[in-house]
Motif scaffolding. Structure first.
Motif, PDB file in Angstrom:
ATOM      1  N   ASN A  20       0.732  -1.018   0.091  1.00  5.61           N
ATOM      2  CA  ASN A  20       0.087   0.021   0.027  1.00  5.61           C
ATOM      3  C   ASN A  20       1.021   1.259  -0.093  1.00  5.61           C
ATOM      4  N   LEU A  21       1.923   1.213   0.784  1.00  7.80           N
ATOM      5  CA  LEU A  21       2.839   2.395   0.885  1.00  7.80           C
ATOM      6  C   LEU A  21       3.463   2.514  -0.468  1.00  7.80           C
ATOM      7  N   LEU A  24       0.871   4.360  -2.448  1.00 10.72           N
ATOM      8  CA  LEU A  24       0.585   5.686  -2.132  1.00 10.72           C
ATOM      9  C   LEU A  24       1.736   6.799  -2.470  1.00 10.72           C
ATOM     10  N   ARG A  33      -4.067   7.877  -4.463  1.00 10.70           N
ATOM     11  CA  ARG A  33      -3.526   7.866  -3.017  1.00 10.70           C
ATOM     12  C   ARG A  33      -4.608   7.914  -1.994  1.00 10.70           C
ATOM     13  N   LEU A  37      -4.486   5.106   1.099  1.00 13.14           N
ATOM     14  CA  LEU A  37      -4.641   5.485   2.427  1.00 13.14           C
ATOM     15  C   LEU A  37      -5.768   4.660   2.989  1.00 13.14           C
ATOM     16  N   ASP A  38      -6.860   4.388   2.254  1.00 13.18           N
ATOM     17  CA  ASP A  38      -7.918   3.925   2.660  1.00 13.18           C
ATOM     18  C   ASP A  38      -7.670   2.559   3.099  1.00 13.18           C
ATOM     19  N   MET A  40      -4.691   1.148   3.706  1.00 13.19           N
ATOM     20  CA  MET A  40      -3.607   0.830   4.536  1.00 13.19           C
ATOM     21  C   MET A  40      -4.594   1.251   6.114  1.00 13.19           C
ATOM     22  N   VAL A  41      -5.507   1.943   6.205  1.00 13.85           N
ATOM     23  CA  VAL A  41      -6.394   2.253   7.240  1.00 13.85           C
ATOM     24  C   VAL A  41      -6.809   0.692   7.730  1.00 13.85           C
ATOM     25  N   GLY A  71     -10.897   6.728   9.804  1.00 15.78           N
ATOM     26  CA  GLY A  71     -10.606   6.446   8.611  1.00 15.78           C
ATOM     27  C   GLY A  71     -11.474   6.533   7.514  1.00 15.78           C
ATOM     28  N   THR A  75     -11.463   9.463   4.476  1.00 19.56           N
ATOM     29  CA  THR A  75     -11.542   9.033   2.949  1.00 19.56           C
ATOM     30  C   THR A  75     -12.886   9.897   2.262  1.00 19.56           C
ATOM     31  N   TYR A  78     -11.993  13.652   2.030  1.00 20.39           N
ATOM     32  CA  TYR A  78     -10.803  13.946   0.838  1.00 20.39           C
ATOM     33  C   TYR A  78     -11.473  14.011  -0.393  1.00 20.39           C
TER      34      TYR A  78
END
Lengths: 89, 135
Positions: A20-21, A24, A33, A37-38, A40-41, A71, A75, A78
């Motif tokens: 995921n990183l 991202l 991105r 992030l979603d 990743m949470v 999270g 999301t 954003y």
């Protein structure tokens, strides 16, 4: 038996967070991105739950619940920002 | 073979399944070519993986600590309800960004091919020309 399974699963989820990183950091545009992030949470929630089983402690569920809610709100906020250029109109 | 051993094996299986699903979802997020296909990995596989981990912990804690709590069920429900909503929001943001020809990072155009909508229909997010527009 559970101990070995936990260590394997923790490794899997850690690797998933690294992937995921990568998305991202590389993600061609903003939507990628946000999606990374979603995810990743969600993976962080899985990690917290697995760690809670590892420690046999129920304290971690509050953290997981809070992370799930924050999270989701992050999301949506954003995405709203990308759509409208503003969050609360 | 006591009930305890069977329960432990089941918990271990669910934990492994959860880890594998989380990894597959993120692998899809990394490997698939466009955002619309990338959405599939995290929204389905990863959510299922987390659900599996939560169910395993729901079986584990009554077995070990002797206490049952509704926290896991609450988290599972919340995740399963919110995952489609956030995926829909991301797809919508992507569609509108794509149409306005800017990706939110320096105004580059997005060139991902979109999956075609059904014949005689538009993308619902854009609204039709004569019908009510999305506010």
């Amino acid at each position: 038996m559970i101990g070995i399974a936990l260590i394997i699963a923790l490794g899997c989820v850690g690797l998933a967070m690294l992937l995921n990183l990568y998305r991202l950091l590389k993600g061609p545009n903003s939507s990628d991105r946000i999606l990374a992030l979603d995810t990743m949470v969600i993976n962080a929630i899985a990690l917290i739950i697995l760690f809670g089983i590892y420690e046999t402690s129920t304290t971690y569920f509050e953290a997981a619940l809070l992370l799930a809610m924050v999270g989701f709100v992050g999301t949506v906020a954003y995405c709203k920002f990308l759509l409208r250029g503003d969050i609360v109109e | 073979m006591s009930l305890h051993v069977i329960a432990e094996a089941f918990i271990a299986f669910l934990i492994l399944l959860g880890g594998a699903f989380a990894l597959i979802g993120s692998w899809g997020l990394t490997r698939l070519p466009t955002l619309m296909s990338r959405l599939h990995g995290p929204t389905k596989a990863t959510t299922l993986g987390v659900g599996s981990c939560l169910i395993s912990s729901m079986i584990y804690f009554p077995l070990k600590a002797g206490s049952w709590s509704a926290h896991e069920l609450l988290i599972t429900l919340f995740l399963f309800i919110t995952a489609p909503v956030s995926a829909n929001m991301i797809a919508k943001a992507h569609l509108h960004r794509r149409r306005s020809g800017n990706d939110g990072e320096g105004g580059k155009a997005i060139h991902d091919p979109l999956p075609p909508p059904p014949p005689d229909a538009h993308w619902a997010s854009f609204g039709s020309e004569d019908g009510p527009r999305m506010p």
